[in-house]
Write a protein that holds these residues in place. Sequence first.
Motif, PDB file in Angstrom:
ATOM      1  N   PRO A 124     -19.901  -1.722 -19.332  1.00 28.62           N
ATOM      2  CA  PRO A 124     -18.745  -1.127 -20.009  1.00 28.62           C
ATOM      3  C   PRO A 124     -17.556  -0.848 -19.090  1.00 28.62           C
ATOM      4  O   PRO A 124     -16.424  -0.797 -19.572  1.00 28.62           O
ATOM      5  CB  PRO A 124     -19.302   0.182 -20.583  1.00 28.62           C
TER       6      PRO A 124
ATOM      7  N   ALA B  92     -13.544  -1.149 -20.153  1.00 27.26           N
ATOM      8  CA  ALA B  92     -12.610  -0.019 -20.203  1.00 27.26           C
ATOM      9  C   ALA B  92     -11.382  -0.290 -19.347  1.00 27.26           C
ATOM     10  O   ALA B  92     -10.251   0.004 -19.749  1.00 27.26           O
ATOM     11  CB  ALA B  92     -13.325   1.250 -19.744  1.00 27.26           C
TER      12      ALA B  92
ATOM     13  N   ARG C   7      -7.441  -0.485 -20.630  1.00 32.17           N
ATOM     14  CA  ARG C   7      -6.352   0.337 -20.085  1.00 32.17           C
ATOM     15  C   ARG C   7      -5.206  -0.538 -19.597  1.00 32.17           C
ATOM     16  O   ARG C   7      -4.031  -0.227 -19.836  1.00 32.17           O
ATOM     17  CB  ARG C   7      -6.885   1.210 -18.942  1.00 32.17           C
TER      18      ARG C   7
ATOM     19  N   TYR D  16     -13.852   5.834 -33.270  1.00 31.63           N
ATOM     20  CA  TYR D  16     -12.782   4.931 -32.879  1.00 31.63           C
ATOM     21  C   TYR D  16     -11.692   4.868 -33.948  1.00 31.63           C
ATOM     22  O   TYR D  16     -10.493   4.938 -33.632  1.00 31.63           O
ATOM     23  CB  TYR D  16     -13.321   3.519 -32.620  1.00 31.63           C
TER      24      TYR D  16
ATOM     25  N   GLU E 196      -6.748   7.531 -24.309  1.00 29.00           N
ATOM     26  CA  GLU E 196      -8.025   7.616 -23.610  1.00 29.00           C
ATOM     27  C   GLU E 196      -9.194   7.657 -24.595  1.00 29.00           C
ATOM     28  O   GLU E 196     -10.249   7.075 -24.352  1.00 29.00           O
ATOM     29  CB  GLU E 196      -8.049   8.845 -22.706  1.00 29.00           C
TER      30      GLU E 196
ATOM     31  N   VAL F  45      -9.741   4.132 -25.718  1.00 29.58           N
ATOM     32  CA  VAL F  45     -10.446   3.360 -24.699  1.00 29.58           C
ATOM     33  C   VAL F  45     -11.927   3.722 -24.681  1.00 29.58           C
ATOM     34  O   VAL F  45     -12.797   2.847 -24.638  1.00 29.58           O
ATOM     35  CB  VAL F  45      -9.814   3.589 -23.312  1.00 29.58           C
ATOM     36  N   GLN F  46     -12.216   5.012 -24.712  1.00 30.27           N
ATOM     37  CA  GLN F  46     -13.605   5.463 -24.634  1.00 30.27           C
ATOM     38  C   GLN F  46     -14.454   4.899 -25.770  1.00 30.27           C
ATOM     39  O   GLN F  46     -15.510   4.305 -25.543  1.00 30.27           O
ATOM     40  CB  GLN F  46     -13.661   6.991 -24.664  1.00 30.27           C
TER      41      GLN F  46
ATOM     42  N   THR G  80     -14.394   0.892 -26.009  1.00 29.71           N
ATOM     43  CA  THR G  80     -15.286   0.243 -25.048  1.00 29.71           C
ATOM     44  C   THR G  80     -16.697   0.137 -25.605  1.00 29.71           C
ATOM     45  O   THR G  80     -17.370  -0.890 -25.458  1.00 29.71           O
ATOM     46  CB  THR G  80     -15.295   1.033 -23.725  1.00 29.71           C
ATOM     47  N   GLN G  81     -17.162   1.182 -26.268  1.00 31.57           N
ATOM     48  CA  GLN G  81     -18.500   1.148 -26.862  1.00 31.57           C
ATOM     49  C   GLN G  81     -18.600   0.055 -27.919  1.00 31.57           C
ATOM     50  O   GLN G  81     -19.601  -0.678 -27.979  1.00 31.57           O
ATOM     51  CB  GLN G  81     -18.821   2.501 -27.496  1.00 31.57           C
TER      52      GLN G  81
END
Length: 387
Positions: free
Chosen positions: A249, A253, A257, A155, A189, A192-193, A196-197
Amino acid sequence: MHVRRLELRDVRSYEQVRLDLPAGVCVLIGPNAQGKTNLLEAVQRAATGSSHRVAGDGPLVRAGAEVGVIRLEVETDEGRRRTLELELGSGRRTRTKVDGHDVRRAAEALGVLRVVLFAPEDVAIVRGDPAERRRFLDELLAQRRPAFAAARSEYERALRQRNQLLKQARSLPPSAREAATATLDVWTEQLVQHGTQLIAARLAAVRTLAGPVDRFYRDLADRPEPVGLTYRSSAGDLADVGAGVVPDPAPIAAAMREALARAAGDELARGVSLVGPHRDDLELHIGTLPARGYSSHGEAWSLALALKLATFEVLADVGDRPVVLLDDVFAELDAIRRKRLAAACERFDQVLVTAAVEEDVPLQGAKVDVRIEDGRSSVSPRAGGAT
């Protein structure tokens, strides 16, 4: 679990020391500035990958030395013997060994030893900036699930790349911004990926911590007011995401966004990412009031200590029970809170405590005298205790 042996060479004020530690309580006693905290710092650095006092490893190396070595022998809850060794140096990559073998990434050493440390600086979790509370959650999660540290690194990498593109795009002519925006979308993206984690893990941690923090605070402070923990996300209200402790999750996400799309204009104008876990906060309440602005000194200390003690339960729930490190804590508490903290310590497998005045610590266990001799720290275990 417990630390059976701690060895230091050229670390902080220690030229060389070896300390065999028993299970249970061990009190490190000596006047201020003798090197007591340096011992706890070394244990924490080996266990978590960072010091609670400095950002890098350079200051941990003894003045005049090129390399400092921290070596620990640990016994797990199942009775397994393990070793953890770090070679620290200014301006060089730290070398880490687990059970005698080099590891490529420091994150691979997380979990070999698990610790919960409380130091006076930890009051900043209650009274400091949001970054202090984010760090508290992330350090807990990295020990609970070492894979979290890798996700956080990914991240942070995406965040750096995205911020760099935002700064560049701000100075580009309109004709060139379209291409830059397409590249920005790729890193958005990624943000975000991985974000989110991180948010999902933090939300789960907050939900798990809430009950133990409230119980520990009531025990320590002897107050009726409930303690509340609320995760405030820059992506919006996520309080109702998912059922139970583990959040879903997908809506996290989607919220990221949407929030990033709304902030796109401001981000380009300012050249910085405005949405993501790096902008979130953990709000702490005592009764109906926010602890950051309204807690007294005693309340802030009790809440910060309750937060740290609660992490013991969260960590012990998955894997080995951690070692508890208490750095000059009892001196800040009144007699009633000292007794309550001492009672809480009875449930821990190993507690390492520093104190300037022995009588401040109402705990039974091994005693070690720490003092400066010829400009270097030394330890002298008392008979029947640590050696």
